[in-house]
Write a protein that holds these residues in place. Structure first.
Motif, PDB file in Angstrom:
ATOM      1  N   GLY A 251      -7.118   3.033   0.049  1.00  0.00           N
ATOM      2  CA  GLY A 251      -6.467   3.512   1.259  1.00  0.00           C
ATOM      3  C   GLY A 251      -5.778   2.397   2.005  1.00  0.00           C
ATOM      4  N   THR A 252      -5.326   2.688   3.201  1.00  0.00           N
ATOM      5  CA  THR A 252      -4.648   1.694   4.017  1.00  0.00           C
ATOM      6  C   THR A 252      -5.667   0.837   4.751  1.00  0.00           C
ATOM      7  OG1 THR A 252      -4.518   3.228   5.878  1.00  0.00           O
ATOM      8  CG2 THR A 252      -2.648   3.199   4.342  1.00  0.00           C
ATOM      9  N   ALA A 253      -5.273  -0.375   5.106  1.00  0.00           N
ATOM     10  CA  ALA A 253      -6.172  -1.302   5.799  1.00  0.00           C
ATOM     11  C   ALA A 253      -5.350  -2.391   6.454  1.00  0.00           C
ATOM     12  CB  ALA A 253      -7.169  -1.920   4.818  1.00  0.00           C
ATOM     13  N   THR A 254      -5.914  -2.994   7.486  1.00  0.00           N
ATOM     14  CA  THR A 254      -5.272  -4.144   8.114  1.00  0.00           C
ATOM     15  C   THR A 254      -5.437  -5.363   7.213  1.00  0.00           C
ATOM     16  OG1 THR A 254      -7.276  -4.827   9.280  1.00  0.00           O
ATOM     17  CG2 THR A 254      -5.851  -3.218  10.394  1.00  0.00           C
TER      18      THR A 254
ATOM     19  N   ALA B 198     -18.819  -6.589  -6.837  1.00  0.00           N
ATOM     20  CA  ALA B 198     -17.527  -7.267  -6.694  1.00  0.00           C
ATOM     21  C   ALA B 198     -16.398  -6.323  -7.064  1.00  0.00           C
ATOM     22  CB  ALA B 198     -17.486  -8.522  -7.572  1.00  0.00           C
ATOM     23  N   ASP B 199     -16.580  -5.570  -8.132  1.00  0.00           N
ATOM     24  CA  ASP B 199     -15.569  -4.583  -8.532  1.00  0.00           C
ATOM     25  C   ASP B 199     -15.442  -3.482  -7.479  1.00  0.00           C
ATOM     26  OD1 ASP B 199     -15.000  -5.969 -10.812  1.00  0.00           O
ATOM     27  OD2 ASP B 199     -16.161  -4.673 -12.148  1.00  0.00           O
ATOM     28  N   ASP B 200     -16.573  -3.059  -6.903  1.00  0.00           N
ATOM     29  CA  ASP B 200     -16.525  -2.042  -5.850  1.00  0.00           C
ATOM     30  C   ASP B 200     -15.691  -2.521  -4.671  1.00  0.00           C
ATOM     31  OD1 ASP B 200     -18.111  -0.392  -7.348  1.00  0.00           O
ATOM     32  OD2 ASP B 200     -19.956  -0.778  -6.216  1.00  0.00           O
ATOM     33  N   ALA B 201     -15.881  -3.781  -4.291  1.00  0.00           N
ATOM     34  CA  ALA B 201     -15.113  -4.336  -3.164  1.00  0.00           C
ATOM     35  C   ALA B 201     -13.624  -4.358  -3.488  1.00  0.00           C
ATOM     36  CB  ALA B 201     -15.612  -5.744  -2.828  1.00  0.00           C
ATOM     37  N   LEU B 202     -13.278  -4.708  -4.728  1.00  0.00           N
ATOM     38  CA  LEU B 202     -11.875  -4.718  -5.128  1.00  0.00           C
ATOM     39  C   LEU B 202     -11.299  -3.306  -5.198  1.00  0.00           C
ATOM     40  CD1 LEU B 202     -11.673  -7.467  -7.881  1.00  0.00           C
ATOM     41  CD2 LEU B 202     -10.705  -7.531  -5.587  1.00  0.00           C
ATOM     42  N   ASN B 203     -12.094  -2.360  -5.646  1.00  0.00           N
ATOM     43  CA  ASN B 203     -11.610  -0.981  -5.737  1.00  0.00           C
ATOM     44  C   ASN B 203     -11.249  -0.410  -4.366  1.00  0.00           C
ATOM     45  OD1 ASN B 203     -11.820  -0.852  -8.518  1.00  0.00           O
ATOM     46  ND2 ASN B 203     -13.912  -0.058  -8.488  1.00  0.00           N
ATOM     47  N   LEU B 204     -11.928  -0.889  -3.335  1.00  0.00           N
ATOM     48  CA  LEU B 204     -11.593  -0.432  -1.988  1.00  0.00           C
ATOM     49  C   LEU B 204     -10.176  -0.846  -1.591  1.00  0.00           C
ATOM     50  CD1 LEU B 204     -14.855  -0.933   0.129  1.00  0.00           C
ATOM     51  CD2 LEU B 204     -13.641   1.209  -0.306  1.00  0.00           C
ATOM     52  N   GLN B 205      -9.681  -1.935  -2.187  1.00  0.00           N
ATOM     53  CA  GLN B 205      -8.307  -2.353  -1.893  1.00  0.00           C
ATOM     54  C   GLN B 205      -7.312  -1.251  -2.285  1.00  0.00           C
ATOM     55  OE1 GLN B 205      -7.464  -4.910  -0.248  1.00  0.00           O
ATOM     56  NE2 GLN B 205      -8.732  -6.705  -0.683  1.00  0.00           N
ATOM     57  N   ASN B 206      -7.669  -0.477  -3.297  1.00  0.00           N
ATOM     58  CA  ASN B 206      -6.780   0.572  -3.801  1.00  0.00           C
ATOM     59  C   ASN B 206      -7.055   1.944  -3.199  1.00  0.00           C
ATOM     60  OD1 ASN B 206      -5.502  -1.179  -5.729  1.00  0.00           O
ATOM     61  ND2 ASN B 206      -7.367  -1.062  -6.950  1.00  0.00           N
TER      62      ASN B 206
ATOM     63  N   PRO C 163       0.820  -1.206   0.000  1.00  0.00           N
ATOM     64  CA  PRO C 163       0.000   0.000   0.000  1.00  0.00           C
ATOM     65  C   PRO C 163       0.857   1.261   0.000  1.00  0.00           C
ATOM     66  CG  PRO C 163       0.012  -1.049   2.171  1.00  0.00           C
ATOM     67  CD  PRO C 163       0.705  -1.990   1.250  1.00  0.00           C
ATOM     68  N   GLY C 164       0.390   2.254  -0.743  1.00  0.00           N
ATOM     69  CA  GLY C 164       1.134   3.509  -0.831  1.00  0.00           C
ATOM     70  C   GLY C 164       1.102   4.275   0.481  1.00  0.00           C
ATOM     71  N   THR C 165       2.202   4.844   0.849  1.00  0.00           N
ATOM     72  CA  THR C 165       2.284   5.566   2.113  1.00  0.00           C
ATOM     73  C   THR C 165       1.577   6.901   2.051  1.00  0.00           C
ATOM     74  OG1 THR C 165       4.398   6.485   1.387  1.00  0.00           O
ATOM     75  CG2 THR C 165       4.458   4.468   2.724  1.00  0.00           C
ATOM     76  N   ALA C 166       1.268   7.372   0.824  1.00  0.00           N
ATOM     77  CA  ALA C 166       0.637   8.681   0.701  1.00  0.00           C
ATOM     78  C   ALA C 166      -0.876   8.621   0.876  1.00  0.00           C
ATOM     79  CB  ALA C 166       0.969   9.289  -0.666  1.00  0.00           C
ATOM     80  N   TRP C 167      -1.436   7.433   0.984  1.00  0.00           N
ATOM     81  CA  TRP C 167      -2.878   7.324   1.117  1.00  0.00           C
ATOM     82  C   TRP C 167      -3.333   7.997   2.413  1.00  0.00           C
ATOM     83  CZ3 TRP C 167      -3.364   1.405  -0.071  1.00  0.00           C
ATOM     84  CH2 TRP C 167      -3.149   1.215  -1.444  1.00  0.00           C
ATOM     85  N   SER C 168      -4.401   8.758   2.309  1.00  0.00           N
ATOM     86  CA  SER C 168      -4.943   9.420   3.499  1.00  0.00           C
ATOM     87  C   SER C 168      -6.175   8.717   4.028  1.00  0.00           C
ATOM     88  CB  SER C 168      -5.294  10.880   3.165  1.00  0.00           C
ATOM     89  OG  SER C 168      -6.244  10.927   2.120  1.00  0.00           O
ATOM     90  N   CYS C 169      -6.740   7.810   3.229  1.00  0.00           N
ATOM     91  CA  CYS C 169      -7.986   7.139   3.602  1.00  0.00           C
ATOM     92  C   CYS C 169      -7.682   5.834   4.336  1.00  0.00           C
ATOM     93  CB  CYS C 169      -8.808   6.867   2.352  1.00  0.00           C
ATOM     94  SG  CYS C 169     -10.376   6.035   2.666  1.00  0.00           S
ATOM     95  N   ARG C 170      -8.443   5.563   5.367  1.00  0.00           N
ATOM     96  CA  ARG C 170      -8.314   4.314   6.107  1.00  0.00           C
ATOM     97  C   ARG C 170      -9.552   3.460   5.867  1.00  0.00           C
ATOM     98  NH1 ARG C 170      -4.370   1.208   8.582  1.00  0.00           N
ATOM     99  NH2 ARG C 170      -5.285  -0.049  10.263  1.00  0.00           N
ATOM    100  N   ILE C 171      -9.363   2.263   5.329  1.00  0.00           N
ATOM    101  CA  ILE C 171     -10.458   1.347   5.071  1.00  0.00           C
ATOM    102  C   ILE C 171     -10.613   0.438   6.284  1.00  0.00           C
ATOM    103  CG2 ILE C 171     -11.420  -0.330   3.456  1.00  0.00           C
ATOM    104  CD1 ILE C 171     -10.825   2.439   2.280  1.00  0.00           C
TER     105      ILE C 171
END
Length: 330
Positions: free
Chosen positions: A74-77, A64-72, A20-28
């Motif tokens: 922001g950051t997440a555990t 299904a695509d929406d769920a995958l797009n969330l992977q991109n 995951p990119g360190t510049a992401w500001s969003c937390r999933i």
């Protein structure tokens, strides 16, 4: 239909999840997963009511695509990422099921391959079971018993089935339906016996996926026993299972109720009970009779069987007039 490919979508999402990119500001978080789960519940409810229509398949694929797009996004555990892959797999498996239900088997196979890849990345046993179990159903409808039995075996051998007998029940019951293609009465009865035993051992209070609702009270077991015995030509047994399934199905499960009503009519016709069979077939709701591919095909088969059983009879004319109101050739 446009869809995310394995190379262009799933692998890209997996790569972003790993680095995951360190510049992401969003937390999933799990709140996002919960919102997806609510949409999945809506998909299941729509499927139970209307069956596998193209619109439902497209909605499930888009989610299904929406769920995958969330992977991109922001950051997440790792727990959240696994849950997102599980959600994507669940939606894709519903798209697969909708395509099976509408008899678009080539499209169903494409959904299946994507769902299987997503399920592997999720490490979710329940969704793996659903996908492989649906694969068995797909191959059964395609008339490929060896593939159907092999796919069912993958589902039945997941350790989830040893941890929760209700999943074992569904695995055995779907195996019985596939065994119906082999004309092996003894094997069908053995599989159904194993399913019944597992159902009796299952803890009714465990929390399970929403798509297991009909399994919990035995309705799905009766439905699959009906399918197996009807395929074998055991019409009296099929009729008994049909009546029990219809008594157990929840009111909102209109698609399954229509299918099992059509199967009940076929079982009655197989025993020579022409008038009761016609009365039963006429109980299928007109909207499902005309718009659901599997039900339409069953009713056409019923008309063919009726003409073979009682040619030139008043019963044939009665059925033909009724079927004409549904705008199906029966």
């Amino acid at each position: 239909m446009k869809r995310r490919t394995l190379v262009g979508g799933i692998v890209a999402a997996a790569a972003s999840a790993a680095t995951p990119g360190t510049a992401w500001s969003c937390r999933i978080g799990m709140g996002d997963v919960d919102r997806l789960q609510k949409r999945f519940t809506e998909i299941i409810a729509s499927d139970q009511r209307h069956g596998g229509r193209l619109g439902l398949e497209q909605r499930a694929a888009a989610l299904a695509d929406d769920a995958l797009n969330l992977q991109n996004a922001g950051t997440a555990t790792q727990r959240v990422r696994n849950s997102l892959y599980a959600s994507a797999a669940a939606f894709r498996s519903s798209a697969m099921w909708a395509a099976i239900d509408s008899r678009r088997y080539d499209v169903a196979e494409a959904h299946m391959r994507e769902a299987q890849a997503l399920a592997e990345m999720s490490s979710d046993q329940a969704i793996k079971f659903r996908i492989w179990s649906h694969a068995g159903t797909l191959y059964r409808h395609m008339g490929r018993p060896a593939d159907a039995l092999a796919a069912n075996d993958v589902a039945r051998n997941l350790h989830l089935t040893r941890r929760d007998p209700l999943f074992a029940c569904l695995g055995h019951a779907r195996q019985a339906a596939s065994l119906g293609l082999t004309n092996d009465n003894a094997a069908v009865r053995h599989a159904l016996g194993c399913a019944q035993d597992a159902l009796e051992r299952a803890d009714p209070d465990l929390v399970r996926p929403v798509w297991m609702t009909a399994v919990r009270n035995g309705a799905e077991l009766e439905t699959l026993a009906l399918a197996a015995h009807l395929r074998l030509g055991n019409f009296a047994q099929a009729e008994a299972h049909a009546h029990r399934s219809l008594a157990l199905l929840h009111p909102q499960m209109r698609r399954d109720r229509a299918i099992n009503t059509a199967r009940l009519a076929a079982a009655q016709l197989g025993q020579g009970d022409i008038e009761p069979a016609i009365a039963t077939a006429m109980r299928v709701p007109s909207d499902i009779a005309a718009q659901h591919a599997r039900v339409t095909r069953m009713l056409r088969g019923f008309g063919t069987g009726l003409r073979a059983t009682a040619p030139r009879s008043a019963a044939v004319r009665t059925w033909a007039e009724h079927a004409a109101t549904w705008k199906i050739t029966a």
